[in-house]
Design an enzyme around this catalytic site. Structure first.
Site, PDB file in Angstrom:
ATOM      1  N   HIS A   1       0.783  -1.237   0.000  1.00  0.00           N
ATOM      2  CA  HIS A   1       0.000   0.000   0.000  1.00  0.00           C
ATOM      3  C   HIS A   1       0.818   1.292   0.000  1.00  0.00           C
ATOM      4  O   HIS A   1       0.260   2.358  -0.173  1.00  0.00           O
ATOM      5  CB  HIS A   1      -1.014   0.000   1.149  1.00  0.00           C
ATOM      6  CG  HIS A   1      -0.404   0.016   2.514  1.00  0.00           C
ATOM      7  ND1 HIS A   1      -1.159   0.229   3.639  1.00  0.00           N
ATOM      8  CD2 HIS A   1       0.865  -0.172   2.953  1.00  0.00           C
ATOM      9  CE1 HIS A   1      -0.385   0.184   4.710  1.00  0.00           C
ATOM     10  NE2 HIS A   1       0.843  -0.078   4.316  1.00  0.00           N
ATOM     11  N   HIS A   2       2.121   1.218   0.156  1.00  0.00           N
ATOM     12  CA  HIS A   2       2.958   2.417   0.065  1.00  0.00           C
ATOM     13  C   HIS A   2       3.476   2.646  -1.352  1.00  0.00           C
ATOM     14  O   HIS A   2       3.965   3.724  -1.669  1.00  0.00           O
ATOM     15  CB  HIS A   2       4.151   2.317   1.018  1.00  0.00           C
ATOM     16  CG  HIS A   2       3.770   2.332   2.449  1.00  0.00           C
ATOM     17  ND1 HIS A   2       3.061   3.353   3.039  1.00  0.00           N
ATOM     18  CD2 HIS A   2       3.984   1.416   3.435  1.00  0.00           C
ATOM     19  CE1 HIS A   2       2.863   3.094   4.316  1.00  0.00           C
ATOM     20  NE2 HIS A   2       3.403   1.908   4.578  1.00  0.00           N
TER      21      HIS A   2
END
Length: 199
Positions: A128-129
């Site tokens: 998710h980064h």
């Protein structure tokens, strides 16, 4: 990525017990070997699927890393934000993204066929980064974004809600879906448990 690494690695332990006569010298001989199996091409996410969530520039960067030897990858990692590279990094990233996408597609297809009224896919690692154009935060690919877009590709008009429950902001997922109306990304940043002082 630990989950994907575990799935791609086989550990074999063999225990051999010697005869009673030899037991005085050596009671038990144990050998342990670890064999790393490189996933086959059909177990890796394709370039086309990567482009569902990432830019051409990011895909080209992935190709560049794939061509590097280990020492070049280690030097490159020193210039990145919380990204570590070794000889298996890209293969493991492609493997994890493929598993996530296959799970999301299976869930969407089951809902469309009426086999499920709804469902939830728990995907780890989410990546998710990782933003559309570059990696950061322990990942090379945004697995959750690729999975969501793949489900939408295979099952048209699928709406996806991503619930990202983490101690960190899922900036990459937000970046990728910021201007889309068919993916709702709920980001819940949980507070770490802190010890309380009792006086």
């Amino acid at each position: 990525l630990a989950t994907a690494v575990a799935a791609a690695t086989t550990t074999t332990t063999t225990t051999t017990t010697t005869t009673p006569a030899a037991a005085a010298a050596t009671a038990t001989a144990t050998t342990s070997t670890t064999t790393t199996t490189t996933p086959s091409a059909d177990q890796l996410i394709t370039d086309g699927d990567i482009l569902l969530a990432h830019t051409d520039n990011h895909l080209n960067w992935i190709h560049t890393v794939e061509e590097m030897d280990v020492s070049e990858r280690i030097e490159l990692a020193k210039t990145l934000n919380s990204v570590f590279l070794n000889e298996n990094s890209v293969a493991v990233a492609r493997f994890a993204a493929k598993l996530a996408a296959d799970l999301a597609v299976s869930l969407a297809q089951a809902a469309v066929r009426g086999e499920a009224l709804n469902g939830i896919a728990v995907l780890r690692p989410p990546g998710h980064h990782v933003e559309a154009d570059h990696c950061l935060g322990f990942g090379l690919l945004n697995n959750i974004a690729i999975a969501a877009r793949k489900a939408q590709q295979v099952v048209p008009k699928t709406r996806v809600m991503i619930v990202d429950w983490d101690i960190h902001h899922g900036n990459g997922t937000q970046d990728i879906f910021y201007d889309r109306g068919d993916v709702l990304s709920l980001i819940h940043i949980s507070e770490p448990t802190r010890p309380r002082l009792i006086s």
